[in-house]
Design an enzyme around this catalytic site. Structure first.
Site, PDB file in Angstrom:
ATOM      1  N   VAL A 190       0.828  -1.206   0.000  1.00  0.00           N
ATOM      2  CA  VAL A 190       0.000   0.000   0.000  1.00  0.00           C
ATOM      3  C   VAL A 190       0.864   1.259   0.000  1.00  0.00           C
ATOM      4  O   VAL A 190       0.707   2.153  -0.840  1.00  0.00           O
ATOM      5  CB  VAL A 190      -0.952  -0.022   1.227  1.00  0.00           C
ATOM      6  N   ASP A 250      10.018   3.318   6.461  1.00  0.00           N
ATOM      7  CA  ASP A 250       9.700   1.952   6.854  1.00  0.00           C
ATOM      8  C   ASP A 250      10.721   1.543   7.912  1.00  0.00           C
ATOM      9  O   ASP A 250      11.902   1.894   7.808  1.00  0.00           O
ATOM     10  CB  ASP A 250       9.786   0.999   5.652  1.00  0.00           C
ATOM     11  N   LYS A 290      14.070  -3.529   3.578  1.00  0.00           N
ATOM     12  CA  LYS A 290      13.121  -3.054   2.556  1.00  0.00           C
ATOM     13  C   LYS A 290      13.580  -1.726   1.978  1.00  0.00           C
ATOM     14  O   LYS A 290      13.572  -1.515   0.763  1.00  0.00           O
ATOM     15  CB  LYS A 290      11.726  -2.924   3.170  1.00  0.00           C
ATOM     16  N   THR A 306      -2.308  -4.577   9.427  1.00  0.00           N
ATOM     17  CA  THR A 306      -3.282  -4.766  10.510  1.00  0.00           C
ATOM     18  C   THR A 306      -3.725  -6.234  10.445  1.00  0.00           C
ATOM     19  O   THR A 306      -4.786  -6.547   9.895  1.00  0.00           O
ATOM     20  CB  THR A 306      -4.483  -3.813  10.333  1.00  0.00           C
ATOM     21  N   CYS A 315      -6.142  -9.061   2.904  1.00  0.00           N
ATOM     22  CA  CYS A 315      -7.435  -8.363   3.018  1.00  0.00           C
ATOM     23  C   CYS A 315      -8.612  -9.318   3.211  1.00  0.00           C
ATOM     24  O   CYS A 315      -9.252  -9.307   4.264  1.00  0.00           O
ATOM     25  CB  CYS A 315      -7.670  -7.518   1.779  1.00  0.00           C
ATOM     26  N   ARG A 320       1.039 -14.119   1.409  1.00  0.00           N
ATOM     27  CA  ARG A 320       0.340 -14.024   2.696  1.00  0.00           C
ATOM     28  C   ARG A 320      -1.018 -14.737   2.640  1.00  0.00           C
ATOM     29  O   ARG A 320      -1.811 -14.479   1.751  1.00  0.00           O
ATOM     30  CB  ARG A 320       0.152 -12.550   3.088  1.00  0.00           C
TER      31      ARG A 320
HETATM   32  N1  LIG Z   1      -2.089  -5.415   0.246  1.00  0.00           N
HETATM   33  C1  LIG Z   1      -3.271  -5.013  -0.183  1.00  0.00           C
HETATM   34  O1  LIG Z   1      -3.736  -5.427  -1.237  1.00  0.00           O
HETATM   35  C2  LIG Z   1      -4.084  -4.003   0.606  1.00  0.00           C
HETATM   36  C3  LIG Z   1      -5.141  -3.345  -0.044  1.00  0.00           C
HETATM   37  C4  LIG Z   1      -5.880  -2.422   0.653  1.00  0.00           C
HETATM   38  C5  LIG Z   1      -5.599  -2.172   1.999  1.00  0.00           C
HETATM   39  N2  LIG Z   1      -4.588  -2.838   2.629  1.00  0.00           N
HETATM   40  C6  LIG Z   1      -4.306  -2.516   4.030  1.00  0.00           C
HETATM   41  O2  LIG Z   1      -3.179  -1.627   4.065  1.00  0.00           O
HETATM   42  C7  LIG Z   1      -2.394  -1.868   5.227  1.00  0.00           C
HETATM   43  C8  LIG Z   1      -0.959  -2.168   4.827  1.00  0.00           C
HETATM   44  O3  LIG Z   1      -0.925  -3.380   4.102  1.00  0.00           O
HETATM   45  P1  LIG Z   1       0.263  -3.764   3.124  1.00  0.00           P
HETATM   46  O4  LIG Z   1      -0.278  -4.834   2.243  1.00  0.00           O
HETATM   47  O5  LIG Z   1       0.856  -2.560   2.501  1.00  0.00           O
HETATM   48  O6  LIG Z   1       1.316  -4.382   4.152  1.00  0.00           O
HETATM   49  P2  LIG Z   1       2.853  -4.701   3.824  1.00  0.00           P
HETATM   50  O7  LIG Z   1       3.265  -5.725   4.808  1.00  0.00           O
HETATM   51  O8  LIG Z   1       3.046  -4.963   2.370  1.00  0.00           O
HETATM   52  O9  LIG Z   1       3.602  -3.345   4.143  1.00  0.00           O
HETATM   53  C9  LIG Z   1       3.588  -2.740   5.388  1.00  0.00           C
HETATM   54  C10 LIG Z   1       4.955  -2.130   5.663  1.00  0.00           C
HETATM   55  O10 LIG Z   1       4.861  -1.485   6.913  1.00  0.00           O
HETATM   56  C11 LIG Z   1       6.104  -1.639   7.568  1.00  0.00           C
HETATM   57  N3  LIG Z   1       5.901  -1.363   8.977  1.00  0.00           N
HETATM   58  C12 LIG Z   1       5.317  -2.130   9.915  1.00  0.00           C
HETATM   59  N4  LIG Z   1       5.323  -1.497  11.104  1.00  0.00           N
HETATM   60  C13 LIG Z   1       5.918  -0.310  10.903  1.00  0.00           C
HETATM   61  C14 LIG Z   1       6.224   0.794  11.739  1.00  0.00           C
HETATM   62  N5  LIG Z   1       5.912   0.792  13.036  1.00  0.00           N
HETATM   63  N6  LIG Z   1       6.856   1.846  11.201  1.00  0.00           N
HETATM   64  C15 LIG Z   1       7.195   1.855   9.887  1.00  0.00           C
HETATM   65  N7  LIG Z   1       6.921   0.852   9.038  1.00  0.00           N
HETATM   66  C16 LIG Z   1       6.292  -0.204   9.549  1.00  0.00           C
HETATM   67  C17 LIG Z   1       6.534  -3.051   7.245  1.00  0.00           C
HETATM   68  O11 LIG Z   1       7.928  -3.201   7.385  1.00  0.00           O
HETATM   69  C18 LIG Z   1       6.062  -3.174   5.791  1.00  0.00           C
HETATM   70  O12 LIG Z   1       7.086  -2.859   4.879  1.00  0.00           O
HETATM   71  C19 LIG Z   1      -3.102  -2.990   5.979  1.00  0.00           C
HETATM   72  O13 LIG Z   1      -3.978  -2.440   6.921  1.00  0.00           O
HETATM   73  C20 LIG Z   1      -3.887  -3.667   4.886  1.00  0.00           C
HETATM   74  O14 LIG Z   1      -5.023  -4.357   5.385  1.00  0.00           O
HETATM   75  C21 LIG Z   1      -3.800  -3.730   1.948  1.00  0.00           C
END
Ligand SMILES: NC(=O)c1ccc[n+]([C@@H]2O[C@H](COP(=O)([O-])OP(=O)(O)OC[C@H]3O[C@@H](n4cnc5c(N)ncnc54)[C@H](O)[C@@H]3O)[C@@H](O)[C@H]2O)c1
Length: 405
Positions: free
Chosen positions: A12, A31, A36, A85, A257, A325
């Site tokens: 995201v 991040d 990463k 989350t 999701c 995942r």
């Molecule tokens: N992946 C999808 O298709 C998608 C679509 C819509 C919404 N979402 C939502 O978006 C959110 C993020 O999902 P994602 O898929 O991008 O996850 P992801 O795991 O791909 O990326 C999240 C990033 O956040 C970093 N991170 C974690 N804790 C941190 C902190 N305290 N400080 C800084 N960086 C931190 C991790 O290292 C990771 O690189 C979630 O709530 C998810 O449900 C995801």
């Protein structure tokens, strides 16, 4: 031009940072995973589908600054939270990473910033969980908004620009500022009346999808017993031009999701005294699919999987992305191995996981399974052979073998 920081550079946060920077904003992509950030700095980007040469230009011109130094967010007027989350070991929401991220932001942000949460969570998260973390911030004049992310990684038709964005601030000023930001790269903004509406809308979207997938999966089980093709019946049903949206059966749901967000909805509903039934039931149907499919495959192979060679094509949870995942393919492989079969997998997009490498598409197998048909997989080897292949994929493309469901 707005100074923005995006917390979390994953599926995201990274594309968001790039779209915001392309639109002319200066973006810090923070991040806490050093590897990463070092990957991104070396041109290894977390998600494909974006133009790599434009990304490196944005990095060179400092319009996009990937970093693991949280103090760099101190200049930003807008800070977006985009961190995972997930669920905890009991299957309940785990907002720990979101809270950690909010604490880091609170320590490092300027006292007049707008904090936007894009991470998916239950209604009330922004107001009752995120905002209170900032209460003790010195000179606090912060604003807060919710703008749940809808990105569908790998989708070439719908992206951050043309997918409408639901936005709502805790105050009107927060809504206006958040809308101004999203308008820099997103064509359609839907203003909701409260962050709770925005948060709930996101959970409903994914719950809608999860429940309908479960219905298609249940239909597949019914069709097996009644002796007709669920795929063919669903294709016929989908010719109805109104009041119908097709969903196809599969070996289950994956990703960050669909298997997770509905749990956030049912959990918060239960806390509030409601007793949702459909959501949990649909989830159970979906997670039982790998096992029930493995049993069906066993019957296809004369009820004996011992030492049968099976190859799974595609193990990511959906085509054209490397995301493993919650992938049901991994569960299916586990089930088939438990029943004694020798399972290899071919996935050029994933390449490697758990010390196992993707094998070449194999002709020397008793059964080939099309699970996640990435564009990159060339099925001609199987097509030009007598290998027995079952197409378990959920999309409607014809790979030349009859659909399994
Ligand atoms: N992946 C999808 O298709 C998608 C679509 C819509 C919404 N979402 C939502 O978006 C959110 C993020 O999902 P994602 O898929 O991008 O996850 P992801 O795991 O791909 O990326 C999240 C990033 O956040 C970093 N991170 C974690 N804790 C941190 C902190 N305290 N400080 C800084 N960086 C931190 C991790 O290292 C990771 O690189 C979630 O709530 C998810 O449900 C995801």
């Amino acid at each position: 031009m707005i100074k923005v920081s995006i917390i979390g550079q994953g599926y995201v946060g990274f594309p968001l940072a790039i779209h915001a920077a392309i639109a002319g904003n200066t973006v810090v992509g923070y991040d806490n995973d050093k590897s990463k950030i070092s990957d991104i700095s070396q041109g290894k980007y977390p998600i494909s589908g974006l133009d790599n040469s434009s990304i490196s230009l944005l990095i060179d011109s400092k319009m996009y600054v990937p970093t693991y130094d949280p103090t760099l967010i101190s200049e930003s007027d807008i800070i977006v939270l985009a961190v995972p989350t997930p669920l905890d070991n009991n299957g309940n929401p785990d907002t720990g990473l979101l809270e950690d991220a909010a604490r880091i932001v609170s320590k490092n942000c300027k006292s007049t910033a707008l904090i936007i949460n894009e991470s998916t969570s239950y209604p009330g998260t922004l107001r009752n969980l995120v905002e209170p973390i900032f209460k003790s911030k010195l000179g606090h004049k912060l604003l807060f908004a919710s703008a749940p992310e809808r990105i569908d990684p790998g989708n070439i038709n719908w992206n951050l620009e043309n997918t409408p964005r639901v936005v709502a601030g805790i105050t009107n000023e927060a809504t206006v500022k958040a809308v101004d930001f999203y308008q820099t790269f997103c064509k359609v903004i839907h203003k909701a009346s409260s962050p709770e509406i925005a948060e709930a809308s996101k959970l409903f979207e994914n719950t809608f999808r999860m429940v309908n997938i479960a219905l298609a999966n249940e239909f597949a089980i019914i069709s097996k017993n009644l002796g007709f093709s669920a795929y063919e019946a669903l294709t016929a049903a989908s010719t109805k031009p109104f009041g119908f949206m097709p969903f196809y059966p599969s070996i289950g749901v994956g990703g960050h999701c669909i298997p997770i967000d509905p749990k956030y909805l049912s959990y918060s509903a239960k806390l509030a005294g409601a007793m949702p039934k459909l959501i949990d039931l649909a989830h159970d149907i979906n997670i039982s699919m790998p096992q029930s499919v493995a049993l069906r495959i066993k019957t296809e192979l004369s009820n004996d999987l011992l030492n049968k060679k099976i190859q799974v094509a595609g193990v990511a949870y959906k085509p054209n992305i490397p995301d493993l995942r919650e992938s049901p393919a991994l569960e299916l492989i586990k089930e088939l191995r438990k029943m004694g079969s020798i399972v290899t997998w071919h996935d050029p997009v994933v390449g490697k996981f758990d010390n196992e490498n993707s094998s070449e598409l194999d002709l020397n197998v008793d059964l080939g399974l099309i699970v996640t048909p990435h564009e990159q997989i060339d099925f001609s080897l199987w097509k030009n052979s007598s290998v027995r292949v079952l197409d378990l994929s959920a999309n409607s493309k014809d790979y030349g073998w009859p659909k399994f469901f």
